[in-house]
Design a protein around this motif. Structure first.
Motif, short mmCIF file in Angstrom:
data_model
loop_
_atom_site.label_atom_id
_atom_site.label_comp_id
_atom_site.label_asym_id
_atom_site.label_seq_id
_atom_site.Cartn_x
_atom_site.Cartn_y
_atom_site.Cartn_z
N ASP A 80 29.82 -16.12 -39.76
CA ASP A 80 28.59 -15.42 -39.67
C ASP A 80 28.16 -14.70 -40.80
O ASP A 80 27.08 -14.70 -41.16
CB ASP A 80 28.65 -14.57 -38.26
N VAL A 81 28.95 -13.92 -41.50
CA VAL A 81 28.91 -13.35 -42.99
C VAL A 81 28.04 -14.35 -43.71
O VAL A 81 27.02 -13.94 -44.18
CB VAL A 81 29.90 -12.67 -43.35
N GLU A 82 28.71 -15.38 -43.84
CA GLU A 82 28.17 -16.26 -45.09
C GLU A 82 26.81 -16.78 -44.72
O GLU A 82 25.86 -17.06 -45.32
CB GLU A 82 29.35 -17.62 -45.13
N ARG A 83 26.78 -17.20 -43.20
CA ARG A 83 25.44 -17.80 -42.84
C ARG A 83 24.11 -16.70 -42.72
O ARG A 83 23.06 -16.92 -43.47
CB ARG A 83 25.42 -18.09 -41.22
N VAL A 84 24.68 -15.44 -42.68
CA VAL A 84 23.55 -14.37 -42.72
C VAL A 84 23.18 -14.13 -44.15
O VAL A 84 22.16 -14.03 -44.78
CB VAL A 84 24.06 -13.01 -42.19
#
Lengths: 217, 260
Positions: free
Chosen positions: B24-28
């Motif tokens: 999720d970190v990468e997506r955000v």
């Protein structure tokens, strides 16, 4: 001869040149804000990815971007828009992170496991009169150094209404919330710069904080 | 749309506090680069988290995450310090007592001299003073009315008010369609930097420091532009001003707001 030296000359050396490459339509005055924003985004990304030396990776990302632009491997025409160019910067950061993780083999301890309560902020109410005086002198001193437009926006939207009432303030000023928010952010960035770049104001800031019971780390 | 924005805020808040899983970190993070609006929202959420932190409105777990994951460099610590000081400043300004209403010595002497004259002389002085101030004020009013954003309260001094309405509260007509009230205040000297405050009861509801003196039709004046929302219909306000350098006592005038 001249054309060879021209070809060897780096195309992008300064922040303004980098901004012109990433976002050619941006007014020069907003260049610093733009790069600062991207740098902050990179920093947060590396921090959230639990990289120990996040600052180093941010610098390395920009170094790679500059190297690729100056080597002629990249041109603005390769990208359709500013968003695409920003996406390219993120791609460089992502690859760098993967390489870093592969090389290091581990990441920072997950801070979520940290059960400490951390430093607390002193209460806002009940500041002693002496501290209030220090605080007023500090704020007045900073406001004096700002352009009248920044001063007015901080007076209205920060010192009186406060950031939590920006929607009301925007309505009263007949401007959009987003426009006001941007003006406040820029004015506050200049407020902060005025504090950190002036030694007397920095000292006043520390005196006021210490008077209010702020514990320095 | 609103719901989606609220969800985005929530996600970004968790991202900044270090509460998301790696994917999720990468997506955000990617979206903060690719989507300019999302990037602006990230900046808003950072400012909101900082405000909530200094106001003590984060949950205990959020505060721990803020300390451990967000407050990790000097720049952000400085942001928090400044947000904290400004919050204390606001609290202090909203509870500080109003300064006493004193007329400065020089003007008090002139006023006293006028008071000692016959009523016809006093009337003549008042008319002369009014003529010299109403015309330029009217001109400014006509100019600013063009965009219907400003109500000009004119050149009003304690002296004039005292001559016209000794001890009375002045009614300040404010156009309800305007969003700014410009107030012109006569000052005795062409030099100085002034603090101006609008007080309601014991609280300061608006304040500006470092106001420079301007010249209008030969008069030394300071001009402040106060958001109309500062004033409520029928309420009484004191407008006080003081030279920050000479430290002579503050002067003030009392108004009752009449929204037209």
């Amino acid at each position: 001869m001249g054309s060879v030296s021209e070809a060897l000359k780096p195309k992008v050396e300064t922040i303004n040149q980098l901004v012109a490459w990433l976002k050619p339509d941006l007014p020069p005055a907003e260049g610093d804000d733009y790069v600062r924003g991207l740098t902050e985004s990179l920093k947060i990304y590396f921090e959230r990815s639990r990289v120990v030396a996040s600052e180093d990776l941010v610098n390395e990302t920009w170094a790679i971007v500059l190297r690729q632009i100056n080597s002629g491997d990249l041109s603005q025409k390769d990208f359709a828009s500013d968003d695409a160019r920003r996406g390219y910067v993120f791609g460089v950061a992502k690859n760098l992170l993967r390489e870093w993780v592969k090389k290091q083999g581990r990441r920072k301890e997950d801070p979520l496991q940290d059960g400490s309560d951390g430093p607390s902020v002193p209460p806002l109410e009940g500041a002693p009169v002496d501290c209030q005086k220090l605080l007023t002198e500090l704020v007045d001193g900073v406001l004096d150094r700002l352009r009248s437009a920044d001063r007015d926006i901080i007076q209205t939207a920060v010192l009186v209404d406060g950031p939590r009432r920006l929607e009301e303030t925007a309505t009263a000023m007949s401007i959009s919330y987003d426009a006001l928010r941007k003006r406040v952010s820029r004015a506050m960035a200049r407020f902060k710069t005025a504090v950190v770049t002036s030694e007397p104001l920095s000292k006043q800031l520390q005196s006021a904080l210490s008077c209010l019971g702020w514990v320095s780390e | 749309m609103m719901e989606s924005r609220a969800q985005d805020r929530e996600l970004l808040s968790r991202y900044l506090l270090g509460e998301l899983e790696a994917e999720d970190v990468e997506r955000v993070a990617e979206r903060t680069f690719m989507d300019r609006d999302y990037f602006d929202l990230l900046e808003e959420v950072k400012e909101d988290l900082t405000e909530d932190y200094v106001h003590g409105t984060l949950t205990p777990i959020q505060r721990r995450h803020f300390d451990a994951n967000y407050l990790v460099n000097d720049e952000r610590r400085k942001d928090v310090q400044i947000a904290y000081l400004l919050a204390v400043y606001r609290k202090h300004r909203s509870t500080s007592p109003a300064p006493s209403q004193v007329t400065s010595g020089f003007w008090a002497l002139i006023l006293e001299a006028i008071r000692r004259q016959k009523p016809t002389f006093r009337f003549a002085v008042a008319c002369t003073a009014l003529l010299s101030i109403v015309l330029p004020a009217l001109l400014v009013w006509m100019l600013t009315r063009a965009d219907r954003v400003t109500t000009v309260a004119g050149l009003m001094t304690p002296e004039i008010n005292a001559v016209r309405d000794r001890g009375a509260v002045q009614v300040l007509p404010v156009e309800s369609g305007s969003d700014t009230v410009a107030i012109f205040l006569s000052v005795p000297s062409a030099r100085g930097r002034f603090k101006v405050e609008v007080q309601q009861g014991p609280s300061a509801v608006w304040r500006q420091a470092g106001v420079s003196v301007a010249s209008l039709n030969g008069d030394s004046v300071i001009v402040v532009f106060i958001p109309r929302i500062t004033f409520e219909q029928g309420k009484e306000y004191v407008i006080a001003w003081q030279d920050m350098e000479s430290k002579v006592p503050a002067e003030s005038v009392r108004y009752r707001i009449h929204l037209k």
